[in-house]
Enzyme design. Sequence first.
Site, short mmCIF file in Angstrom:
data_model
loop_
_atom_site.label_atom_id
_atom_site.label_comp_id
_atom_site.label_asym_id
_atom_site.label_seq_id
_atom_site.Cartn_x
_atom_site.Cartn_y
_atom_site.Cartn_z
CG HIS A 12 -1.58 1.27 1.38
ND1 HIS A 12 -2.21 1.59 2.57
CD2 HIS A 12 -2.76 1.67 0.77
CE1 HIS A 12 -3.22 2.78 2.38
NE2 HIS A 12 -3.42 2.71 0.89
NE ARG A 13 -2.36 5.87 1.05
CZ ARG A 13 -2.44 6.71 1.95
NH1 ARG A 13 -2.01 7.07 2.30
NH2 ARG A 13 -3.88 6.31 2.27
CD GLU A 39 -2.78 2.29 -3.40
OE1 GLU A 39 -3.93 2.79 -3.48
OE2 GLU A 39 -1.84 2.65 -2.70
CG ASP A 41 -3.03 6.57 -3.63
OD1 ASP A 41 -3.90 5.63 -3.55
OD2 ASP A 41 -2.33 6.61 -2.64
CG HIS A 54 -3.60 9.31 -0.14
ND1 HIS A 54 -4.30 9.75 0.63
CD2 HIS A 54 -4.38 8.06 -0.13
CE1 HIS A 54 -5.62 9.12 1.34
NE2 HIS A 54 -5.76 8.06 0.17
CD GLU A 114 -7.33 4.57 -4.59
OE1 GLU A 114 -6.36 4.08 -3.87
OE2 GLU A 114 -8.24 5.46 -3.99
CE LYS A 116 -5.88 8.62 -3.18
NZ LYS A 116 -7.30 7.71 -2.59
CG ASP A 239 -0.41 0.61 5.88
OD1 ASP A 239 -0.39 1.33 4.49
OD2 ASP A 239 -1.06 1.38 6.71
O1 G3P Z 1 -7.02 0.87 -2.71
C1 G3P Z 1 -7.45 0.44 -2.14
C2 G3P Z 1 -6.72 1.95 -0.39
O2 G3P Z 1 -5.66 2.54 -1.10
C3 G3P Z 1 -7.78 2.90 -0.66
O3 G3P Z 1 -7.87 3.83 -0.13
O4 G3P Z 1 -7.12 6.21 0.74
O5 G3P Z 1 -5.77 4.15 1.08
O6 G3P Z 1 -6.37 5.56 -1.11
P1 G3P Z 1 -6.50 4.73 -0.32
MG MG Z 2 -4.16 4.44 -2.64
#
Ligand code: G3P
Ligand code: MG
Length: 258
Positions: A12-13, A39, A41, A54, A114, A116, A239
Amino acid sequence: MQRLIFPLVIGHRGFRSQFPENTLVSFSAAIAAGADMIELDVTFSKDRKVVVVHDDTLDRTTSGSGPVYKMTLHELRQLDAGKWFDDRFSGELLPTLEETLAFAADTGARINIEIKSSAWEPNTPEDAIERRIVDMAIQKHLLENILISSFQPGFLENLAALQLHPEYALITGRTKPHDIVDVCTRLKVFSWHPHHETLKQPDIEAMHQAGIRVFPYTVNTPEDIHRLVTMGVDGIITDDPALAVSCLAPYRHARSIS
Ligand code: G3P
Ligand code: MG
C-alpha cells in the site's frame, strides 16, 4: 495478467510503514521485501500531468501546502516528499506516473494504480486521466502489469469502453452497496478492493462464483492477515509487505489467471 502467486501481497503506497508513502524509495523497498504488486494513488497536476500522491493537498506528505491541482508539475518537483517522514529520506521527489512506470519496466514490478476521485471529469475529455494511464502503459508495454482501481465507478465504465481491455478494480469504503456482487459483475472488474473491516465470508464466496478476486485493504497485523486469508481472500493490500510476505508464505501457491 501474467501467472501470479496467490494470495498476493500488495504494498500500500509502497512500503508505507517504513518509507515515505508514494515515493520511488517506498516502491523499491516494497519490491525488495517481496511484494507482488505496489498500490499507489494518482491525480492531475494543474498542467494535467499524472502525478503520484494520495491526499488532495500537499501539506501532510510534502514540504508544500495547498491543493495538488493548483501546482504545475515543475512546481511539484521543487517539493520534498521524503523529509516529513524522516530526515534520511530528504530529497525524495513527488513521482510522476511516467517515471513510476519506468521503474516498473526496469524491475518487472506490477502496479495497482488507484485513480483519485479528484481527477474525475464527468465529460470525459480525450485526455481524461484513465485514458492517459492506459496510453502510457501501452507505450511502455506494461498493460499486462497494471491493475487500475478507483472508488469512482465512472472511471471503470470508461475503461470498460476501451478496446484494449486493461484490468481494473472497484474499491469500496466503510459502507458498501448491498448488491456489491452485481455492481462488480456489471462493471466486469478483475477484482474488488473492500475495506477489510467490512468483509464477510459470503461476500468472498459470491465474488469467487462471479469470477472476481478479492483484495482487502489495509491489512497490517498478523491476526488480520491470517483471518482474511483463512476466509479465502486472493491477496491483501498492506502497509507492511515484509510482514505480509512472511505471514502468507505457508498459504501461497501458483495460480494462473484466465
Ligand atoms: O486501494 C486501496 C486503498 O488505497 C484505498 O484507500 O485512501 O488508502 O487510497 P486509500
Ligand atoms: Mg490508495
